[in-house]
Design an enzyme around this catalytic site. Structure first.
Site, mmCIF file in Angstrom:
data_model
loop_
_atom_site.group_PDB
_atom_site.id
_atom_site.type_symbol
_atom_site.label_atom_id
_atom_site.label_comp_id
_atom_site.label_asym_id
_atom_site.label_seq_id
_atom_site.Cartn_x
_atom_site.Cartn_y
_atom_site.Cartn_z
ATOM 1 N N ASN A 176 2.504 -35.300 46.778
ATOM 2 C CA ASN A 176 1.737 -36.027 47.798
ATOM 3 C C ASN A 176 2.642 -36.875 48.684
ATOM 4 O O ASN A 176 2.522 -36.879 49.905
ATOM 5 C CB ASN A 176 0.697 -36.901 47.094
ATOM 6 C CG ASN A 176 0.027 -37.887 48.027
ATOM 7 O OD1 ASN A 176 -0.789 -37.512 48.859
ATOM 8 N ND2 ASN A 176 0.384 -39.162 47.902
ATOM 9 N N PHE A 177 3.561 -37.592 48.046
ATOM 10 C CA PHE A 177 4.446 -38.513 48.764
ATOM 11 C C PHE A 177 5.396 -37.745 49.686
ATOM 12 O O PHE A 177 5.596 -38.122 50.843
ATOM 13 C CB PHE A 177 5.215 -39.353 47.741
ATOM 14 C CG PHE A 177 6.097 -40.400 48.336
ATOM 15 C CD1 PHE A 177 5.581 -41.390 49.143
ATOM 16 C CD2 PHE A 177 7.467 -40.398 48.066
ATOM 17 C CE1 PHE A 177 6.408 -42.364 49.686
ATOM 18 C CE2 PHE A 177 8.294 -41.367 48.602
ATOM 19 C CZ PHE A 177 7.764 -42.345 49.415
ATOM 20 N N ASP A 233 10.056 -36.151 34.249
ATOM 21 C CA ASP A 233 8.623 -36.089 34.555
ATOM 22 C C ASP A 233 8.031 -34.720 34.230
ATOM 23 O O ASP A 233 6.902 -34.615 33.757
ATOM 24 C CB ASP A 233 8.394 -36.396 36.040
ATOM 25 C CG ASP A 233 8.653 -37.856 36.355
ATOM 26 O OD1 ASP A 233 8.395 -38.696 35.473
ATOM 27 O OD2 ASP A 233 9.128 -38.142 37.467
ATOM 28 N N GLY A 234 8.819 -33.682 34.497
ATOM 29 C CA GLY A 234 8.337 -32.319 34.225
ATOM 30 C C GLY A 234 8.037 -32.159 32.734
ATOM 31 O O GLY A 234 7.010 -31.579 32.362
ATOM 32 N N ASP A 247 -0.820 -24.779 55.629
ATOM 33 C CA ASP A 247 -0.229 -24.248 54.393
ATOM 34 C C ASP A 247 -1.110 -24.502 53.177
ATOM 35 O O ASP A 247 -1.063 -23.751 52.210
ATOM 36 C CB ASP A 247 1.134 -24.916 54.135
ATOM 37 C CG ASP A 247 2.238 -24.306 54.981
ATOM 38 O OD1 ASP A 247 1.952 -23.375 55.756
ATOM 39 O OD2 ASP A 247 3.388 -24.778 54.867
HETATM 40 P P1 NAP Z 1 10.272 -30.413 39.642
HETATM 41 O O1 NAP Z 1 10.547 -29.359 40.652
HETATM 42 O O2 NAP Z 1 11.372 -30.885 38.768
HETATM 43 O O3 NAP Z 1 9.561 -31.700 40.328
HETATM 44 C C1 NAP Z 1 9.975 -32.219 41.536
HETATM 45 C C2 NAP Z 1 10.317 -33.688 41.413
HETATM 46 O O4 NAP Z 1 9.094 -34.453 41.286
HETATM 47 C C3 NAP Z 1 11.163 -34.041 40.175
HETATM 48 O O5 NAP Z 1 12.218 -34.891 40.600
HETATM 49 C C4 NAP Z 1 10.179 -34.765 39.272
HETATM 50 O O6 NAP Z 1 10.821 -35.710 38.414
HETATM 51 C C5 NAP Z 1 9.307 -35.455 40.303
HETATM 52 N N1 NAP Z 1 7.986 -35.938 39.854
HETATM 53 C C6 NAP Z 1 7.075 -35.317 39.056
HETATM 54 N N2 NAP Z 1 5.979 -36.084 38.903
HETATM 55 C C7 NAP Z 1 6.208 -37.226 39.619
HETATM 56 C C8 NAP Z 1 5.426 -38.396 39.871
HETATM 57 N N3 NAP Z 1 4.206 -38.549 39.356
HETATM 58 N N4 NAP Z 1 5.956 -39.361 40.664
HETATM 59 C C9 NAP Z 1 7.180 -39.208 41.223
HETATM 60 N N5 NAP Z 1 7.954 -38.115 41.030
HETATM 61 C C10 NAP Z 1 7.460 -37.134 40.241
HETATM 62 O O7 NAP Z 1 9.041 -29.876 38.772
HETATM 63 P P2 NAP Z 1 8.372 -30.594 37.542
HETATM 64 O O8 NAP Z 1 9.341 -31.565 36.961
HETATM 65 O O9 NAP Z 1 7.769 -29.525 36.701
HETATM 66 O O10 NAP Z 1 7.181 -31.448 38.233
HETATM 67 C C11 NAP Z 1 6.030 -30.850 38.758
HETATM 68 C C12 NAP Z 1 5.671 -31.638 39.980
HETATM 69 O O11 NAP Z 1 6.586 -31.380 41.032
HETATM 70 C C13 NAP Z 1 4.326 -31.304 40.580
HETATM 71 O O12 NAP Z 1 3.271 -31.943 39.904
HETATM 72 C C14 NAP Z 1 4.508 -31.782 42.018
HETATM 73 O O13 NAP Z 1 4.022 -33.098 42.191
HETATM 74 C C15 NAP Z 1 6.004 -31.825 42.224
HETATM 75 N N6 NAP Z 1 6.367 -30.976 43.362
HETATM 76 C C16 NAP Z 1 6.892 -31.592 44.450
HETATM 77 C C17 NAP Z 1 7.182 -30.882 45.592
HETATM 78 C C18 NAP Z 1 7.728 -31.620 46.766
HETATM 79 O O14 NAP Z 1 7.937 -32.837 46.640
HETATM 80 N N7 NAP Z 1 7.939 -30.978 47.897
HETATM 81 C C19 NAP Z 1 6.952 -29.505 45.653
HETATM 82 C C20 NAP Z 1 6.437 -28.890 44.519
HETATM 83 C C21 NAP Z 1 6.134 -29.643 43.370
HETATM 84 P P3 NAP Z 1 11.846 -35.243 37.234
HETATM 85 O O15 NAP Z 1 13.138 -34.972 37.970
HETATM 86 O O16 NAP Z 1 11.963 -36.436 36.346
HETATM 87 O O17 NAP Z 1 11.256 -34.019 36.579
HETATM 88 MN MN MN Z 2 11.523 -31.772 36.767
#
Ligand code: NAP
Ligand code: MN
Length: 270
Positions: free
Chosen positions: A170-171, A54-55, A156
């Protein structure tokens, strides 16, 4: 939405060895079917194939400025919620693509218009735009929905999520899953403080896509706000207000399986 079929396909891969291997295999197969795979990104291509997780998908969308060339993803990443095709299914994917056996799905975005004391900027997000404090400080934000004051938020931060982003940050923060075709934004609090001193809504709010969400940092905090778009941090000084809307601009993704969304939810989250 689909560009003219000119047989040009951009194959965009991250640097992970598995992605590189898949990319080479895919390029060879596409060429054998008469497709042209440019070595440099071609902005007139009929399709962008993104290889990674996804990233990688998010970074590709940003790098090519939310192009209207449709995307399809091949998942070599961890979760791959956006990435529909598995590397072992490349042959089936190519056949279905040639036969037109897919629908083009529109992906709604989120836009933030950020105004400082001197100028305004635009940022677009696929998953979400998050407002947080710098240096892990509590943020104090005034939140308005179509100019109606909703709350003085303390905590936060706040996530403003798109429907496709609803399964991401969000989830994990207690927000709801929103089906991608619903034109909405979701406002999700991050560790909201609800005490005698402060009152913030503890749950998320889903608003229709024609509404403007305004967030104003309290004047003491105007230099301590961090804006995070799909995981990338931005900082502007002297922010006066940020307006969030669903922009006209969308991106599109090919969809080969109409049950994919629900299967994805079950297989990736349960
Ligand atoms: P990352 O740290 O690898 O992302 C965190 C996880 O979110 C990864 O497993 C990624 O999938 C998954 N993800 C991204 N978009 C998604 C979606 N639309 N639906 C379900 N899962 C999704 O960083 P990244 O790959 O650069 O992704 C950036 C995203 O990370 C941000 O947009 C934000 O939504 C998310 N994030 C989540 C948290 C949290 O959950 N606490 C905190 C910060 C950011 P892949 O393993 O396939 O990359
Ligand atoms: Mn990722």
């Amino acid at each position: 939405m689909t560009n003219k079929k000119n047989k040009i396909i951009n194959v965009i891969s991250n640097y992970n060895p598995e992605s590189q291997k898949t990319s080479q295999l895919l390029i060879d197969k596409l060429k054998s079917k008469g497709f042209i795979i440019p070595t440099k990104y071609d902005k007139n291509a009929e399709l962008n194939i993104c290889i990674g997780g996804d990233g990688a998908f998010l970074r590709t969308v940003h790098r090519y400025q939310f192009t209207n060339i449709p995307f399809i993803g091949i998942n070599t990443g961890h979760l791959g919620f956006f990435q529909e095709i598995l590397p072992e299914n490349i042959n089936i994917f190519i056949d279905k693509y040639i036969n037109g056996d897919y629908v083009v799905e529109e992906i709604l975005l989120v836009k933030a218009d950020i105004c400082t004391k001197t100028s305004c900027f635009e940022l677009f997000g696929v998953n979400e735009i998050v407002i947080k404090g710098i240096q892990s400080k509590v943020v104090h934000l005034e939140v308005f929905i179509d100019d109606n004051h909703l709350e003085r938020f303390c905590g936060d931060g706040i996530i403003v999520s798109t429907p496709v982003g609803s399964t991401a940050y969000n989830f994990s923060s207690g927000g709801s899953i929103v089906y991608p075709s619903l034109k909405t934004l979701q406002l999700t609090p991050l560790s909201p403080i609800s005490s005698k001193a402060y009152r913030s809504l503890p749950n998320s709010t889903i608003v229709p896509g024609d509404i403007i969400i305004t967030i104003k940092p309290e004047y003491r905090y105007e230099n301590s706000i961090l804006i995070i778009v799909d995981g990338i941090e931005y900082r502007y000084d002297n922010i006066t207000e940020i307006n969030f809307t669903v922009p006209e601009k969308t991106i599109s993704k090919l969809n080969f399986d109409k049950n994919m969304y629900w299967n994805n939810l079950k297989s990736k989250f349960l």
